[in-house]
Design a protein around this motif. Sequence first.
Motif, PDB file in Angstrom:
ATOM      1  N   GLY A   1      44.034  56.391  46.057  1.00 35.25           N
ATOM      2  CA  GLY A   1      45.043  55.686  45.370  1.00 35.25           C
ATOM      3  C   GLY A   1      44.488  54.567  44.723  1.00 35.25           C
ATOM      4  N   ILE A   2      45.047  54.648  43.597  1.00 32.83           N
ATOM      5  CA  ILE A   2      44.468  53.371  42.524  1.00 32.83           C
ATOM      6  C   ILE A   2      45.341  52.526  42.230  1.00 32.83           C
ATOM      7  N   VAL A   3      44.789  51.117  42.295  1.00 32.70           N
ATOM      8  CA  VAL A   3      45.707  50.011  41.790  1.00 32.70           C
ATOM      9  C   VAL A   3      44.947  49.056  41.060  1.00 32.70           C
ATOM     10  N   GLY A   4      45.773  48.102  40.406  1.00 32.14           N
ATOM     11  CA  GLY A   4      45.185  47.155  39.639  1.00 32.14           C
ATOM     12  C   GLY A   4      46.198  46.474  38.598  1.00 32.14           C
TER      13      GLY A   4
ATOM     14  N   GLY B   1      42.525  50.412  33.818  1.00 28.31           N
ATOM     15  CA  GLY B   1      41.993  51.617  33.922  1.00 28.31           C
ATOM     16  C   GLY B   1      42.478  52.825  34.837  1.00 28.31           C
ATOM     17  N   LYS B   2      43.583  52.413  35.539  1.00 28.32           N
ATOM     18  CA  LYS B   2      43.886  53.221  36.657  1.00 28.32           C
ATOM     19  C   LYS B   2      44.312  54.636  36.397  1.00 28.32           C
ATOM     20  N   THR B   3      45.077  54.739  35.235  1.00 32.56           N
ATOM     21  CA  THR B   3      45.296  56.286  34.755  1.00 32.56           C
ATOM     22  C   THR B   3      44.151  57.107  34.126  1.00 32.56           C
TER      23      THR B   3
ATOM     24  N   THR C   1      47.802  57.072  40.681  1.00 27.79           N
ATOM     25  CA  THR C   1      47.789  55.877  40.118  1.00 27.79           C
ATOM     26  C   THR C   1      49.170  55.278  40.803  1.00 27.79           C
ATOM     27  N   ILE C   2      49.058  54.177  41.218  1.00 24.69           N
ATOM     28  CA  ILE C   2      50.154  53.284  42.067  1.00 24.69           C
ATOM     29  C   ILE C   2      50.660  52.127  41.293  1.00 24.69           C
ATOM     30  N   ALA C   3      51.677  51.908  40.758  1.00 20.34           N
ATOM     31  CA  ALA C   3      52.102  50.907  39.964  1.00 20.34           C
ATOM     32  C   ALA C   3      52.482  49.596  40.877  1.00 20.34           C
TER      33      ALA C   3
ATOM     34  N   LEU D   1      40.931  48.461  40.628  1.00 17.19           N
ATOM     35  CA  LEU D   1      40.435  48.020  39.518  1.00 17.19           C
ATOM     36  C   LEU D   1      41.129  46.738  39.109  1.00 17.19           C
ATOM     37  N   GLN D   2      40.031  45.958  38.600  1.00 21.50           N
ATOM     38  CA  GLN D   2      40.518  44.461  38.206  1.00 21.50           C
ATOM     39  C   GLN D   2      40.328  44.487  36.684  1.00 21.50           C
TER      40      GLN D   2
END
Length: 115
Positions: free
Chosen positions: A4-7, A12-14, A29-31, A53-54
Motif C-alpha cells: 500500500g502506498i500513501v502520501g 509519487g504514489k501512482t 495507491t491509497i487516497a 511517500l512525502q
Amino acid sequence: PLVGIVGPCGAGKTTLADGLCRNGYRGRTIAQEHSFVKDMWRRLTRPEILIFLQASCSVGAERRKMKWTESEWEEQQRRLAHARAHADFFLNTDSLGIQDVLNHVMEYLLKRGLI
C-alpha cells in the motif's frame, strides 16, 4: 505481498504503484489524504507493507500543477497522520526522480526479504 502506498498529493504514489506493478509486485495507491476516516488505508486495502511517500507543499503543487494553500497541504498531513505512524517505510521524494523512488522502495523490499 500487497504494498500500500500513501502520501500527500504529488508525492509519487501512482508512479510508484505503476513501477512496482511493472516489476511484478502488487502496489496499490491509497487516497488516504482525501479521507476523514483515519485508518481507511487499512480498512479498504489491508496492505502487508505500507509505504509513506512525502512531498513538501511546494513540490507536490508543482508536480500536480495545482495551486493549493499551505493549510490544504497541512490538512492532508493531518489526514495522513495515522498511516504515517503505521508506515513500514517512509521516503521523502522532494529531491528524488521517479527511478530513484522505485529503487529505494525495491531496496527496502529486498532488505525485508520480500523480493
